[in-house]
Design a protein around this motif. Sequence first.
Motif, mmCIF file in Angstrom:
data_model
loop_
_atom_site.group_PDB
_atom_site.id
_atom_site.type_symbol
_atom_site.label_atom_id
_atom_site.label_comp_id
_atom_site.label_asym_id
_atom_site.label_seq_id
_atom_site.Cartn_x
_atom_site.Cartn_y
_atom_site.Cartn_z
ATOM 1 N N TRP A 20 48.548 13.294 37.069
ATOM 2 C CA TRP A 20 49.089 11.946 36.949
ATOM 3 C C TRP A 20 50.025 11.826 35.739
ATOM 4 C CZ3 TRP A 20 48.701 7.649 40.023
ATOM 5 C CH2 TRP A 20 49.120 6.441 39.475
ATOM 6 N N LEU A 21 49.642 12.465 34.632
ATOM 7 C CA LEU A 21 50.409 12.315 33.393
ATOM 8 C C LEU A 21 51.587 13.276 33.302
ATOM 9 C CD1 LEU A 21 47.467 11.907 30.845
ATOM 10 C CD2 LEU A 21 48.918 10.100 31.804
ATOM 11 N N ILE A 22 51.448 14.489 33.857
ATOM 12 C CA ILE A 22 52.443 15.537 33.609
ATOM 13 C C ILE A 22 53.293 15.851 34.840
ATOM 14 C CG2 ILE A 22 52.781 17.941 32.898
ATOM 15 C CD1 ILE A 22 50.135 17.729 31.356
ATOM 16 N N LEU A 23 52.660 16.109 35.980
ATOM 17 C CA LEU A 23 53.379 16.658 37.129
ATOM 18 C C LEU A 23 53.889 15.615 38.116
ATOM 19 C CD1 LEU A 23 51.122 19.760 37.882
ATOM 20 C CD2 LEU A 23 53.252 19.671 36.575
ATOM 21 N N LEU A 24 53.195 14.491 38.237
ATOM 22 C CA LEU A 24 53.556 13.500 39.258
ATOM 23 C C LEU A 24 54.845 12.722 38.961
ATOM 24 C CD1 LEU A 24 52.784 12.105 41.903
ATOM 25 C CD2 LEU A 24 51.399 10.494 40.556
ATOM 26 N N PRO A 25 55.123 12.322 37.705
ATOM 27 C CA PRO A 25 56.273 11.437 37.455
ATOM 28 C C PRO A 25 57.605 11.904 38.049
ATOM 29 C CG PRO A 25 54.889 11.511 35.511
ATOM 30 C CD PRO A 25 54.325 12.525 36.465
ATOM 31 N N TYR B 46 68.186 17.280 39.576
ATOM 32 C CA TYR B 46 67.750 17.399 38.191
ATOM 33 C C TYR B 46 66.255 17.079 38.060
ATOM 34 C CZ TYR B 46 72.133 18.394 35.798
ATOM 35 O OH TYR B 46 73.259 19.015 35.342
ATOM 36 N N LEU B 47 65.778 16.110 38.804
ATOM 37 C CA LEU B 47 64.352 15.803 38.793
ATOM 38 C C LEU B 47 63.548 16.966 39.369
ATOM 39 C CD1 LEU B 47 64.424 12.070 39.934
ATOM 40 C CD2 LEU B 47 63.621 12.924 37.722
ATOM 41 N N ASN B 48 64.090 17.621 40.396
ATOM 42 C CA ASN B 48 63.419 18.784 40.968
ATOM 43 C C ASN B 48 63.303 19.908 39.937
ATOM 44 O OD1 ASN B 48 62.273 20.059 43.364
ATOM 45 N ND2 ASN B 48 64.032 21.429 43.272
ATOM 46 N N GLU C 97 63.198 19.434 36.731
ATOM 47 C CA GLU C 97 62.212 18.982 35.754
ATOM 48 C C GLU C 97 60.788 19.227 36.259
ATOM 49 O OE1 GLU C 97 60.265 17.275 32.493
ATOM 50 O OE2 GLU C 97 62.266 18.124 32.753
ATOM 51 N N ALA C 98 60.559 18.992 37.560
ATOM 52 C CA ALA C 98 59.254 19.271 38.134
ATOM 53 C C ALA C 98 58.919 20.755 38.033
ATOM 54 C CB ALA C 98 59.217 18.809 39.594
ATOM 55 N N LEU C 99 59.920 21.614 38.267
ATOM 56 C CA LEU C 99 59.709 23.061 38.136
ATOM 57 C C LEU C 99 59.395 23.441 36.695
ATOM 58 C CD1 LEU C 99 62.557 24.392 40.451
ATOM 59 C CD2 LEU C 99 60.101 24.553 40.878
ATOM 60 N N ARG C 100 60.050 22.775 35.742
ATOM 61 C CA ARG C 100 59.797 23.062 34.327
ATOM 62 C C ARG C 100 58.338 22.783 33.975
ATOM 63 N NH1 ARG C 100 59.379 20.586 29.427
ATOM 64 N NH2 ARG C 100 59.518 18.502 30.350
ATOM 65 N N ARG C 101 57.824 21.662 34.455
ATOM 66 C CA ARG C 101 56.442 21.301 34.138
ATOM 67 C C ARG C 101 55.456 22.200 34.878
ATOM 68 N NH1 ARG C 101 56.409 14.707 33.497
ATOM 69 N NH2 ARG C 101 58.454 14.535 32.476
ATOM 70 N N LEU C 102 55.771 22.528 36.128
ATOM 71 C CA LEU C 102 54.899 23.427 36.886
ATOM 72 C C LEU C 102 54.869 24.813 36.259
ATOM 73 C CD1 LEU C 102 53.119 23.601 39.424
ATOM 74 C CD2 LEU C 102 55.140 24.363 40.678
ATOM 75 N N ASN C 103 56.003 25.239 35.715
ATOM 76 C CA ASN C 103 56.091 26.529 35.033
ATOM 77 C C ASN C 103 55.086 26.617 33.894
ATOM 78 O OD1 ASN C 103 57.289 29.014 33.864
ATOM 79 N ND2 ASN C 103 58.178 27.614 32.383
ATOM 80 N N MET C 104 54.952 25.532 33.131
ATOM 81 C CA MET C 104 54.005 25.526 32.020
ATOM 82 C C MET C 104 52.580 25.724 32.522
ATOM 83 S SD MET C 104 52.948 22.493 29.381
ATOM 84 C CE MET C 104 51.949 21.723 30.660
ATOM 85 N N THR C 105 52.208 25.027 33.620
ATOM 86 C CA THR C 105 50.830 25.133 34.105
ATOM 87 C C THR C 105 50.490 26.560 34.532
ATOM 88 O OG1 THR C 105 51.382 24.580 36.412
ATOM 89 C CG2 THR C 105 50.938 22.750 34.913
ATOM 90 N N GLN C 106 51.462 27.276 35.107
ATOM 91 C CA GLN C 106 51.170 28.634 35.558
ATOM 92 C C GLN C 106 50.944 29.580 34.388
ATOM 93 O OE1 GLN C 106 50.655 28.859 38.970
ATOM 94 N NE2 GLN C 106 50.995 26.698 38.538
ATOM 95 N N TRP C 107 51.647 29.351 33.295
ATOM 96 C CA TRP C 107 51.420 30.199 32.123
ATOM 97 C C TRP C 107 50.099 29.850 31.437
ATOM 98 C CZ3 TRP C 107 53.468 34.685 31.163
ATOM 99 C CH2 TRP C 107 54.682 35.008 31.770
ATOM 100 N N VAL C 108 49.692 28.587 31.531
ATOM 101 C CA VAL C 108 48.355 28.221 31.037
ATOM 102 C C VAL C 108 47.287 28.972 31.834
ATOM 103 C CG1 VAL C 108 46.686 26.341 30.838
ATOM 104 C CG2 VAL C 108 49.060 25.958 30.166
ATOM 105 N N ILE C 109 47.464 29.017 33.172
ATOM 106 C CA ILE C 109 46.513 29.750 34.012
ATOM 107 C C ILE C 109 46.498 31.225 33.643
ATOM 108 C CG2 ILE C 109 45.985 30.464 36.376
ATOM 109 C CD1 ILE C 109 47.278 27.833 37.307
#
Length: 454
Positions: free
Chosen positions: A200-205, A247-249, A251-263
């Motif tokens: 809700w806070l990071i990936l959805l916006p 550009y929003l797409n 941005e969504a990839l940028r945020r998703l990229n972070m989650t995969q490196w966290v995993i």
Amino acid sequence: MLVLRKEDGRLEEAEIEVVMVPRWRQPLSGFCALILGLLVALATWWVFADVRFALQHFVFGWYPEVASLLGGWGLLVAVWQAWLENYPCSKLRKPWLVGVAGTALNLVLVWFMVYVVFYQLVGSLVPVASYPKLLSLGLPVETALYLSSSATGMVTGATFSFGLLWVAGSMFWPLYHEKQPKRGVYAVALSLAIGLTAWWLILLPPVSQMAQYSAAIMALMYLSELQPAASILYSVLTYYYTISWFYLNAEALRRLNMTQWVIFFALLTMLTWEYEPWIRLKRQPLIGVAAFISCTVLGAVSGLVLSQVVYTPPIPPSYVWAALGQAALAPMAEVAREGARWTAPLVLAVFLIIAEFILYFYFDNWPKKYSKPVNMAVRTIVVVLAGLLMLYVYYLASASIIGDPDVVTMLTYPILFLDPRPLTNPLPFQLWLLWILLLHGYIWRKWPVWKPLT
């Protein structure tokens, strides 16, 4: 196994999980089981998701993000089943029965989470998470599938990163002494709560904004047909919203990229390094807090740094540009390069995650015979080299093996870069492969290459 009952002295079958052992010495058993898992992944991909062969061509073949959605949820549900120690399917005595029952349960839960919980319940509050809701709002099938699959699929990314990181990092604290299924239900509920909050806070916006812009584009196209005299104005506005959508797409990839490196860092420390160095803190929830903070920071920094070193060459001019107008398409090309800059490290992270899974589940986290620092160093090198090898092989053979156009094709026809879905996109197959490997590696316990200990 027969055990003695204290109440009446009778013998009865013990309710313990069947112990599985490899039929042959490692690494032979590991390679055989891995090959079997890969063949099953490829066969199911060809039937359900390959654009060339899919039986459900309309749903999966043209829209690979649906395969990504189902693969991501299948993977997450398999992790939940592991936290529940495959309860209640583990009560079955034959490995193949456990595998069949566990797989059936996995499929039912995936269907329930996607088509009931999100498409119906969550979608009533968050329309972008519901394919039927987006269709009812007038969006085209392609756009509705892309947005709903992206939004709903990102829940698994958030849950698998932050939810798994806390629950596994804290070792089910404070309920790690509880029996199943209480402990597993707690872990599932807590991980989903954390994942939904991060989603809700990071990936959805950005995805929600993409849905709004898609609706605006559809409205402008409709008005252009009603008022031809103002079509130029509507075309300019449509162009603006389209560029913004891309550009929003990105941005969504940028945020998703972070989650995969966290995993990646979560699994590196918990599986590959066997909870080092956090285990040295010796008590919970301190171990979980340290793992959560450090892996989150390492993931965010790694995704950012690697995106800055990715080289995305300019798209070469061609007759396509001349026909459509290079000046008008240049912003599209630039935003496509921006998306590629975030996609490249994301894809690498997932291949490294696959390597971590394979080393842990199929090769028993080899090696174990050296000192702990040497074991950790060798495993890390193996994971990195295996991940890079898979990345190279994928882009070399993806077109012929899984039907995903290769980089050469995309460079030859620059117009393909304008498609909102990256055509050379390993993520759907990566998630599909991880799903099948985890089902085979844990639910099926690598049967029939592994056998019950008798």
